[in-house]
Write an enzyme that holds these catalytic residues in place. Structure first.
Site, PDB file in Angstrom:
ATOM      1  N   ASP A  80       0.804  -1.230   0.000  1.00 54.42           N
ATOM      2  CA  ASP A  80       0.000   0.000   0.000  1.00 54.42           C
ATOM      3  C   ASP A  80       0.836   1.280   0.000  1.00 54.42           C
ATOM      4  O   ASP A  80       2.004   1.288   0.369  1.00 54.42           O
ATOM      5  CB  ASP A  80      -0.980   0.012   1.177  1.00 54.42           C
ATOM      6  CG  ASP A  80      -0.288  -0.206   2.528  1.00 54.42           C
ATOM      7  OD1 ASP A  80       0.772  -0.861   2.568  1.00 54.42           O
ATOM      8  OD2 ASP A  80      -0.809   0.291   3.540  1.00 54.42           O
ATOM      9  N   GLU A 138      -0.693  -2.153   5.156  1.00 55.08           N
ATOM     10  CA  GLU A 138       0.201  -2.037   6.320  1.00 55.08           C
ATOM     11  C   GLU A 138       0.066  -0.688   7.010  1.00 55.08           C
ATOM     12  O   GLU A 138       0.221  -0.583   8.212  1.00 55.08           O
ATOM     13  CB  GLU A 138       1.658  -2.246   5.888  1.00 55.08           C
ATOM     14  CG  GLU A 138       2.630  -2.503   7.046  1.00 55.08           C
ATOM     15  CD  GLU A 138       3.057  -1.253   7.796  1.00 55.08           C
ATOM     16  OE1 GLU A 138       3.315  -1.352   9.004  1.00 55.08           O
ATOM     17  OE2 GLU A 138       3.125  -0.165   7.198  1.00 55.08           O
TER      18      GLU A 138
HETATM   19 ZN   LIG Z   1       4.982   3.786   6.354  1.00 49.81          ZN
HETATM   20 ZN   LIG Z   2       6.410   1.105   5.422  1.00 49.70          ZN
END
Ligand SMILES: [Zn+2]
Ligand SMILES: [Zn+2]
Length: 390
Positions: A80, A138
């Site tokens: 991401d 994440e």
């Molecule tokens: Zn980051």
């Molecule tokens: Zn990262």
């Protein structure tokens, strides 16, 4: 084997850079990595590598089997990007307004994809299985836990996990590996102090939540003096609307970070302990919530040694920085480290001569792309060592 890895990796460098630039130009926010996932699946299809898609949303698990049964190693990359407007003036600049790979996950994904390809080509040289987890989200709620909950560590059972993260403090061509704590648990706390409002001229008739909050904030600082591996920061405070009114309540929130699970439990309990004792002393009431996000990431010593040996084998002692200090930021690879012996290493991406020095999450962040080859070589070497390729 070393020369083989390096020469095969070198041959793949143009593809590696092309993949990274595609991801960089097409960044997607957490759990919206649809185009990124499509690109990965297309590449895996063209190579004939089997995979499962749609895990925890956009997550993908690819699998490469060696010539015989054996151990199982998992590599993980996050996919991401961040809600940042890119300010770099480069040919591969983000094409999605307001979204940027400012944390280098484009590099992580490209390295993982090419490691998968390289190990697929080398599959006759090892026994066992290698899994490749392309993970969503994440930067927000974390895709690691839902992917683990979906069973990616089983069938076959994963014995160890490895990940990397780019680092702009380390020169490209080097890695840093540390045993033990590496990232903190980035938890949040929310406090509401419930006093009794009244005229600001007559504080003796009120229970002043602003005064109580001030006392709480100052006492919270004592906790981190006691616990060195911890941070407690009050980041918001809201209360009151007028200079002549004592409000009924004040709300506070902040972050409580620690590098191990015991300290984490200590913080959760002791922050409330401070709030309770101060509120009791003033005759006030309170509400308290401790929001647990990612656990602390603790690198396993054996896996950390495997990474160090692999990096040294590929690029020599000078390319492997050992130790360093942990960061108080969070990283959801921590969920893998709770389940299996795991380690994450830092992949240097700094190049002062090219003025590539901006830190991650900055609108000018970029990597020296020679880092990609280093990541690919170290990942591949780790796998072959772990599975004891001949
Ligand atoms: Zn980051
Ligand atoms: Zn990262």
């Amino acid at each position: 084997m070393k020369d083989n890895i390096l020469s095969m990796a070198k041959e793949m460098e143009a593809q590696l850079v092309q993949d990274r630039r595609y991801f960089h130009q097409h960044p997607e926010l957490s759990f919206e990595e649809y185009g990124t996932a499509r690109y990965i699946c297309k590449r895996l299809d063209s190579l004939g590598i089997p995979y499962q898609e749609g895990i925890a949303g956009t997550g993908i698990l690819a699998e490469v089997k060696g010539k015989a049964e054996g151990k199982c190693l998992l590599f993980r990359a996050d996919m991401d990007a961040l809600p940042v407007e890119e300010k770099n003036d480069v040919s591969y600049c983000s094409k999605n307004a307001g979204v940027m790979h400012a944390c280098g996950h484009d590099a992580h994904t490209a390295v993982l994809l090419n490691t998968c390809e390289l190990l697929y080509r080398l599959r006759d040289s090892f026994s066992g299985t290698i899994k490749f987890a392309f993970q969503p989200g994440e930067e927000t709620d974390g895709g690691a836990k839902p992917m683990i909950d979906a069973g990616i560590l089983e069938n076959p059972k994963v014995d160890a996990c490895i990940a990397l993260h780019v680092d702009s403090d380390i020169p490209a061509g080097c890695i840093r590996i540390r045993k033990g704590p590496l990232y903190a648990s980035p938890d949040n706390f929310y406090i509401t102090v419930k006093g009794k409002g009244g005229h600001a001229a007559e504080p003796q008739h009120a229970i002043d939540p602003i005064l109580i909050s001030a006392e709480i904030i100052s006492q919270l600082q004592a906790i981190t003096k006691q616990e060195k591996n911890a941070v407690v920061t009050v980041a918001t405070i809201h209360g009151g609307d007028a200079t002549n009114v004592i409000p009924d309540m004040v709300s506070l929130s902040g972050t409580a970070r620690s590098l191990d699970c015991d300290t984490r439990a200590f913080l959760e309990e002791n922050i409330e302990g401070v709030v309770r004792s101060v509120c009791d002393a003033f005759g006030a009431d309170y509400e308290y919530e401790f929001e647990k996000l990612f656990p602390p990431l603790v690198n396993d010593e054996t896996v950390a040694n495997l990474i160090a040996e692999s990096a040294i084998q590929c690029f020599g002692e000078e390319a492997c920085i050992k130790g360093g200090v942990p960061t108080m930021a969070g990283e959801d690879f921590a969920y893998f480290s709770l389940e299996r012996p795991s380690a994450l290493f830092k992949l240097g991406c700094r190049n002062e001569e090219k003025n590539i020095i901006a830190p991650i999450h900055n609108s000018l962040f970029d990597i020296d792309e020679s880092a990609l080859l280093c990541g690919l070589s170290v990942f591949t070497s780790c796998a072959l060592r772990f599975l004891q390729a001949k």
